[in-house]
Design a protein around this motif. Structure first.
Motif, mmCIF file in Angstrom:
data_model
loop_
_atom_site.group_PDB
_atom_site.id
_atom_site.type_symbol
_atom_site.label_atom_id
_atom_site.label_comp_id
_atom_site.label_asym_id
_atom_site.label_seq_id
_atom_site.Cartn_x
_atom_site.Cartn_y
_atom_site.Cartn_z
ATOM 1 N N THR A 323 -7.480 13.851 -18.089
ATOM 2 C CA THR A 323 -8.382 12.892 -17.454
ATOM 3 C C THR A 323 -9.738 13.551 -17.226
ATOM 4 N N LEU A 324 -10.784 12.848 -17.614
ATOM 5 C CA LEU A 324 -12.126 13.404 -17.463
ATOM 6 C C LEU A 324 -12.709 12.913 -16.137
ATOM 7 N N MET A 325 -13.335 13.833 -15.439
ATOM 8 C CA MET A 325 -13.901 13.500 -14.139
ATOM 9 C C MET A 325 -15.389 13.811 -14.190
ATOM 10 N N PHE A 326 -16.231 12.842 -13.903
ATOM 11 C CA PHE A 326 -17.673 13.000 -14.075
ATOM 12 C C PHE A 326 -18.375 12.950 -12.728
ATOM 13 N N GLU A 327 -19.167 13.992 -12.474
ATOM 14 C CA GLU A 327 -19.844 14.095 -11.185
ATOM 15 C C GLU A 327 -21.097 13.223 -11.084
ATOM 16 N N GLY A 328 -21.697 12.925 -12.232
ATOM 17 C CA GLY A 328 -23.050 12.357 -12.205
ATOM 18 C C GLY A 328 -23.139 10.847 -12.267
ATOM 19 N N ILE A 329 -24.257 10.388 -12.800
ATOM 20 C CA ILE A 329 -24.531 8.949 -12.918
ATOM 21 C C ILE A 329 -24.874 8.623 -14.377
ATOM 22 N N PRO A 330 -24.750 7.347 -14.762
ATOM 23 C CA PRO A 330 -24.900 6.993 -16.180
ATOM 24 C C PRO A 330 -26.287 7.273 -16.760
ATOM 25 N N THR A 331 -27.291 7.366 -15.911
ATOM 26 C CA THR A 331 -28.652 7.434 -16.430
ATOM 27 C C THR A 331 -29.314 8.801 -16.256
ATOM 28 N N TYR A 332 -28.528 9.828 -15.933
ATOM 29 C CA TYR A 332 -29.121 11.144 -15.733
ATOM 30 C C TYR A 332 -28.498 12.167 -16.671
ATOM 31 N N PRO A 333 -29.252 13.010 -17.355
ATOM 32 C CA PRO A 333 -30.723 13.019 -17.348
ATOM 33 C C PRO A 333 -31.350 11.903 -18.174
ATOM 34 N N SER A 334 -30.541 11.134 -18.907
ATOM 35 C CA SER A 334 -31.119 10.006 -19.633
ATOM 36 C C SER A 334 -30.031 8.956 -19.800
ATOM 37 N N PRO A 335 -30.403 7.751 -20.200
ATOM 38 C CA PRO A 335 -29.387 6.702 -20.372
ATOM 39 C C PRO A 335 -28.433 6.956 -21.529
ATOM 40 N N SER A 336 -28.524 8.105 -22.192
ATOM 41 C CA SER A 336 -27.521 8.384 -23.222
ATOM 42 C C SER A 336 -26.399 9.271 -22.682
ATOM 43 N N ARG A 337 -26.420 9.542 -21.373
ATOM 44 C CA ARG A 337 -25.447 10.493 -20.821
ATOM 45 C C ARG A 337 -23.986 10.130 -21.109
ATOM 46 N N PHE A 338 -23.609 8.881 -20.832
ATOM 47 C CA PHE A 338 -22.205 8.490 -21.075
ATOM 48 C C PHE A 338 -21.813 8.792 -22.525
ATOM 49 N N TRP A 339 -22.709 8.433 -23.426
ATOM 50 C CA TRP A 339 -22.368 8.529 -24.856
ATOM 51 C C TRP A 339 -22.366 9.996 -25.298
ATOM 52 N N ASP A 340 -23.262 10.794 -24.716
ATOM 53 C CA ASP A 340 -23.250 12.232 -25.001
ATOM 54 C C ASP A 340 -21.927 12.857 -24.553
ATOM 55 N N VAL A 341 -21.484 12.458 -23.371
ATOM 56 C CA VAL A 341 -20.237 13.021 -22.835
ATOM 57 C C VAL A 341 -19.048 12.583 -23.699
ATOM 58 N N CYS A 342 -19.074 11.354 -24.174
ATOM 59 C CA CYS A 342 -17.990 10.891 -25.063
ATOM 60 C C CYS A 342 -17.897 11.794 -26.294
ATOM 61 N N ASP A 343 -19.040 12.121 -26.861
ATOM 62 C CA ASP A 343 -19.037 12.996 -28.043
ATOM 63 C C ASP A 343 -18.643 14.426 -27.670
ATOM 64 N N LYS A 344 -19.254 14.927 -26.588
ATOM 65 C CA LYS A 344 -19.040 16.314 -26.187
ATOM 66 C C LYS A 344 -17.558 16.612 -25.952
ATOM 67 N N HIS A 345 -16.859 15.706 -25.277
ATOM 68 C CA HIS A 345 -15.454 15.972 -24.946
ATOM 69 C C HIS A 345 -14.478 15.177 -25.816
ATOM 70 N N LYS A 346 -14.996 14.543 -26.849
ATOM 71 C CA LYS A 346 -14.146 13.799 -27.801
ATOM 72 C C LYS A 346 -13.263 12.773 -27.084
ATOM 73 N N VAL A 347 -13.925 11.929 -26.317
ATOM 74 C CA VAL A 347 -13.209 10.938 -25.516
ATOM 75 C C VAL A 347 -12.600 9.868 -26.412
ATOM 76 N N ASN A 348 -11.330 9.524 -26.156
ATOM 77 C CA ASN A 348 -10.645 8.493 -26.933
ATOM 78 C C ASN A 348 -10.600 7.155 -26.206
ATOM 79 N N ILE A 349 -10.506 7.235 -24.878
ATOM 80 C CA ILE A 349 -10.374 6.005 -24.092
ATOM 81 C C ILE A 349 -11.427 6.052 -22.996
ATOM 82 N N PHE A 350 -12.209 5.001 -22.883
ATOM 83 C CA PHE A 350 -13.354 4.999 -21.975
ATOM 84 C C PHE A 350 -13.301 3.737 -21.108
ATOM 85 N N TYR A 351 -13.337 3.954 -19.785
ATOM 86 C CA TYR A 351 -13.112 2.843 -18.833
ATOM 87 C C TYR A 351 -14.272 2.829 -17.849
ATOM 88 N N THR A 352 -15.052 1.762 -17.819
ATOM 89 C CA THR A 352 -16.215 1.723 -16.938
ATOM 90 C C THR A 352 -16.396 0.337 -16.327
#
Ligand code: 6R9
Length: 645
Positions: A323-352
């Motif tokens: 389970t991935l646990m994220f400390e921050g917010i969707p728009t920091y440092p930019s609005p691509s954060r969620f998508w960067d994290v998906c790539d960085k940790h190879k996320v398969n299932i995303f719930y928001t």
């Protein structure tokens, strides 16, 4: 409303845990033979003493009582941690992604075991015993999960308070359940900004009888430590062993309390218990997200809300998931954060949440296009109705048209997801939560409680219990009965309105009581009103929701001032700050209208229906105004509506 239908994608169907045929068969069995069905699925968790009784529930308003697996014993932390150590000790249990993109940490099941044992012993050392309540006021750091599981390990009942709540709100929640120990951090970190958690705790506990404040070091910021009361977590952890035997708990022993806003009065302490909750959270996590071993699963909620409890911590960890646990917010440092994290940790299932989707949709596609998103398989949403436009954007641009979206309807009170698609079983319609999960029996009723059949619209009720249902309002069973079981005899009333279409799909339309849903967070209008009328310049206040492009609903406030007070912009700011400080930033009014008078009936009741219509900008449709004591006030309200188009 969109009626486009998206069938189950072939690649998903090929590997899914549940297909449509299996869904129908299992659903049928779950409602015709709940004892047999749950008796079987109850075994998905490890019991110390196996249960012999499955279901013992009554919705009779004279005797509301909900018990599941009542003679079984187990420990939640043993289920979420210990039982995985032998088989998957080196697998990541938690991937923690910090607020700053340069910070992340992977915690394996073995490491989680060590951390939870330590934390449990620190709590012991602080005098916490089985049955005691512990308030947790932490940012999204791994210690949030450790401390929850540590409480569960020693049989203490946690009550997490979201870090965005003010000292007063925190104080109310600490004293509401009589916590003697509070766990916090020096400061939180969100979007590059520091949140003064410890300073808030200091204000909150002044005047309360709190024995110990355990402080986790997060930022190293300057804070005050009170001798004899405040201890650093890392210093205490150094002193204790990393072995703590999990305590044998009865299935119906309390696991946690979570405060939630209702239509009246102060927030209620929703109480969840041990066995049924864990069975339900883990089973829904597995089937709703079609979770397969080894997959990386990310729920973006905060552990301060129920979604974080059930779908960041308890459900996934009970299943041995990552389970991935994220400390921050969707728009920091930019609005691509969620998508960067998906790539960085190879996320398969995303719930928001829809509110996050809408805000990222507004930020523009260039922030999405930089990411590949090719590991994503299943997407989910929760918290409020999702508008088809946001659904389509999510489906096309994040899921690239190949990932099913599970639109999951549930509540703090329900412990887990009740109405939802299953990725391999359910054809999707944008904006619909579709069909009930196993064992869930939704119905729509009219104002008199008559059950409506077929394609129709009404109030959403549940006809029978499921294992994850809340058991009571902490310390106030009568309020539990009144709130949920008195409107319609023999049924649980959700407070939501809902439409059912010709395919039997459910479309949640929103709250029908005085609760507004701001960015997926519940806010009782009564709470905001009572904060406002406590301001010396305010004579009367009425609060309603209005449609807000990003937040779903915004907070619209009508205020009548004390004689002689001037209705200025400065005063608006003062009132906004007042409510923020009193309740927390999530309750901050979006629009404030000064009104010389509020529309009332001759018996003095504020006619909220009219205030709602005005806030919604639908002046033509005010309904029956003949019972108004002074019809002229309505014209003034319309003339001075805020934010007019
Ligand atoms: C899990 C959670 C519960 C209220 C609920 C409803 C709204 C939640 C929804 C949804 C439409 C969905 N809600 N999920 N409305 N579609 N998929 O959010 O719990 O904070 O207690 O809020 O949220 O109005 O009654 P909670």
């Amino acid at each position: 409303m969109s009626e486009t239908v998206y069938p189950v994608p072939a690649e998903i169907a090929a590997n899914a845990l549940i297909d449509n045929e299996k869904y129908l068969e299992m659903y049928q069995r779950s409602v015709s033979d709940p004892e047999g069905f749950w008796g079987e699925h109850g075994k998905r968790v490890d019991w110390i003493k196996p249960f012999t009784k499955v279901k013992n529930t009554s919705y009779d308003p004279h005797n509301v009582s909900i018990k599941w697996f009542e003679d079984g014993t187990l420990n939640v932390s043993a289920n979420c941690v210990d039982r995985h150590v032998a088989t998957r000790g080196d697998q990541p249990a938690i991937i923690w992604e910090g607020d700053d993109p340069s910070e992340h940490k992977v915690i394996t099941y073995k490491e989680l075991h060590h951390e939870v044992n330590k934390f449990a012993n620190v709590l012991h050392a602080c005098g916490v015993k089985k049955g005691d309540r512990v308030t947790i006021y932490l940012p999204m750091i791994p210690e949030a999960a450790y401390s929850m599981l540590a409480c569960a390990r020693i049989g203490a009942v946690h009550s997490i308070v979201f870090g965005g709540f003010s000292p007063d709100s925190l104080a109310q929640r600490i004293s509401g359940c009589d916590s003697k120990v509070v766990i916090t951090a020096d400061e939180g970190l969100r979007g590059g900004r520091k949140v003064p958690l410890k300073a808030n705790v200091d204000k909150a506990v002044a005047g309360l009888s709190v024995d110990k404040v355990v402080v986790v070091k997060r930022t190293g910021g300057d804070i005050a430590m009170k001798d004899g009361r405040d201890v650093w977590y890392h210093e205490e952890a150094d002193r204790v062993s990393d072995h703590c035997e999990p305590v044998e708990m009865n299935a119906e022993d309390p696991l946690f309390i979570l405060y939630t806003s209702g239509s009246t009065g102060q927030p209620k302490g929703v109480l969840h218990t041990t066995g049924g909750y864990l069975v339900y959270a883990s089973m829904t996590h597995q089937y709703v997200f079609d979770y397969h071993d080894g997959e990386i699963y990310w729920c973006t909620a905060d552990v301060g809300w129920v979604t974080g409890h059930s779908y960041i911590v308890y459900g996934p960890l009970a299943n041995g998931a990552t389970t991935l646990m994220f400390e921050g917010i969707p728009t920091y440092p930019s609005p691509s954060r969620f998508w960067d994290v998906c790539d960085k940790h190879k996320v398969n299932i995303f719930y928001t949440a829809p509110t996050a989707i809408r805000s990222l949709m507004g930020a523009g596609l260039e922030h999405v296009e930089k990411a590949s998103l090719d590991t994503l398989r299943v997407l989910g949403t929760v918290g409020e109705p999702i508008n088809p436009e946001a659904w389509n954007w999510y489906h096309d641009n994040i899921g690239k048209g190949r990932c099913p979206i599970v639109d999951t309807w549930w509540q703090t009170e329900t412990g887990g997801i009740l109405i939802t698609p299953l990725p391999g079983a359910t054809a999707l319609k944008p904006g619909s939560a579709t069909r009930p999960f196993f064992g869930v029996q939704p119905a729509l009723v009219d104002a008199e409680g008559k059950i409506l059949e077929g394609a129709t619209e009404g109030n959403l009720v549940l006809l029978d219990s499921w294992p994850g249902q809340m058991r009571t309002v902490y310390g106030d069973h009568e309020r539990f009965v009144q709130t949920y079981f008195s409107a319609y005899k023999g049924m649980y009333f959700s407070g939501d309105g809902c439409r059912r279409d010709e395919d039997g799909y459910y479309w949640i339309t929103g709250r029908v009581d005085d609760v507004i849903n701001v960015s997926g967070h519940r806010m009782g209008t009564a709470e905001v009103e009572s904060s406002l009328v406590a301001h010396p310049k305010v004579s009367e206040a009425a609060v309603v929701g209005y449609p807000h492009d990003l937040k779903g609903q915004g907070i619209y406030v009508y205020v009548t001032l004390m004689a002689g007070e001037e209705p200025t912009d400065e005063l608006k700011k003062e009132l906004r700050d007042w409510v923020r400080k009193d309740i927390g930033p999530i309750a901050s009014p979006d629009l404030i209208q000064f009104a010389p008078g509020l529309p009332k009936t001759r018996s003095g009741k504020i006619m909220r229906r009219i205030l709602r219509k005005i806030a919604e900008d639908s002046f033509e449709n005010l309904g029956d105004t003949s019972t108004l004591a002074d019809p002229a006030v309505v014209d003034d309200l319309i003339d001075n509506r805020q934010n007019k188009h």
